[in-house]
Write an enzyme that holds these catalytic residues in place. Structure first.
Site, PDB file in Angstrom:
ATOM      1  CB  SER A 139      -0.901   0.020   1.239  1.00  0.00           C
ATOM      2  OG  SER A 139      -1.579   1.257   1.369  1.00  0.00           O
ATOM      3  CE1 TYR A 152      -3.615  -1.895   5.378  1.00  0.00           C
ATOM      4  CE2 TYR A 152      -3.298   0.419   4.832  1.00  0.00           C
ATOM      5  CZ  TYR A 152      -3.515  -0.888   4.436  1.00  0.00           C
ATOM      6  OH  TYR A 152      -3.621  -1.186   3.105  1.00  0.00           O
TER       7      TYR A 152
END
Length: 252
Positions: A139, A152
């Site tokens: 990501s 995250y």
């Protein structure tokens, strides 16, 4: 040699889109996920096009993953590709308000689940040799911090560094590794992050023309079909509407 692809998290989003894209090209598939009903429906649909083996298993369960992989039938034994897609984000609160249980779930899935799957499948990918590929779904959150990204983002930074480390270890085997790093993408991932809040989910994408799961699937297909001597190390993908913010400054 047949082209066989192993996909984790194939019951929605990027994983499901990848399964459809590669099936359309005739690749055999091993698809995994926790939701057996969705997995069976996907396998039933795609089995009219190609050979599909559904494995209802949670990547966080090391023993179950090992048993599932050890039990792969001969038809699916040698892999040309692995897409480590299983992953999630939970919440977007500042660290001081976050749930440790949610942090554990993200680490167990995004880090440990990826580790387990990769290590258990590496011998099969190496057996294929030149042209074999691993695509780890990272990501932009692993590169660019934002409020509420905390754990995250940390898990996706791990994905990037782990991918680079694999490149070093796999030199001479012919196995390629890519960290594919999406930005704003419209998928069930965001609905899970927001605890099923449909209004917040819709507001996230309103007017933004975000990346779609099919875009990521097409990119994965491109990555795995490069000439065997080419490795794409890292690839960030954002919609044109998304860019970076300036530094935050707190003033007295």
């Amino acid at each position: 040699m047949d082209s066989t692809l192993f996909i984790t998290g194939a019951t929605s989003g990027f994983g499901e889109a990848c399964a459809r894209r590669f099936a359309a090209a005739g690749w055999k598939l091993v698809v995994t996920g926790r939701r057996q009903d969705r997995l069976q429906a996907l396998a039933g649909e795609l089995s009219t096009t190609t050979s599909v083996l559904p494995l209802a298993v949670d990547v966080r369960d090391r023993q179950a993953m090992q048993e599932s992989i050890d039990g792969l039938p001969a038809e699916f034994a040698t892999l040309r590709g692995l897409i480590n897609n299983a992953g999630l984000a939970l919440g977007i609160n500042p660290a001081q308000q976050c749930s440790l249980d949610e942090w554990d779930t993200m680490v167990d899935t995004n880090v440990k689940g990826l580790m387990y799957t990769t290590r258990m499948l590496l011998p099969r990918l190496i057996a294929h040799g030149a042209g074999a590929s691993i695509v780890n779904i990272g990501s932009v959150a692993g590169n660019w911090p934002y409020p509420g990204g905390n754990v995250y983002g940390g898990t996706k930074a791990f994905v990037r560094q782990f991918s680079l480390g694999l490149r070093c270890d796999l030199v001479g085997t012919g196995v390629r590794v890519t960290d594919l790093e999406p930005g704003l993408c419209e998928s069930e991932f965001t609905l899970v992050r927001f605890g099923g809040d449909q209004a917040r989910y819709a507001a996230t994408y309103a007017g933004a023309d975000p990346v779609q799961p099919e875009d990521i699937a097409e990119t994965c297909f491109w990555l795995m079909n490069q000439p065997p001597h080419i490795n794409i190390n890292n690839l960030e993908i954002m919609p044109v509407s998304q860019t970076w913010s300036g530094f935050a400054i707190h003033r007295q």
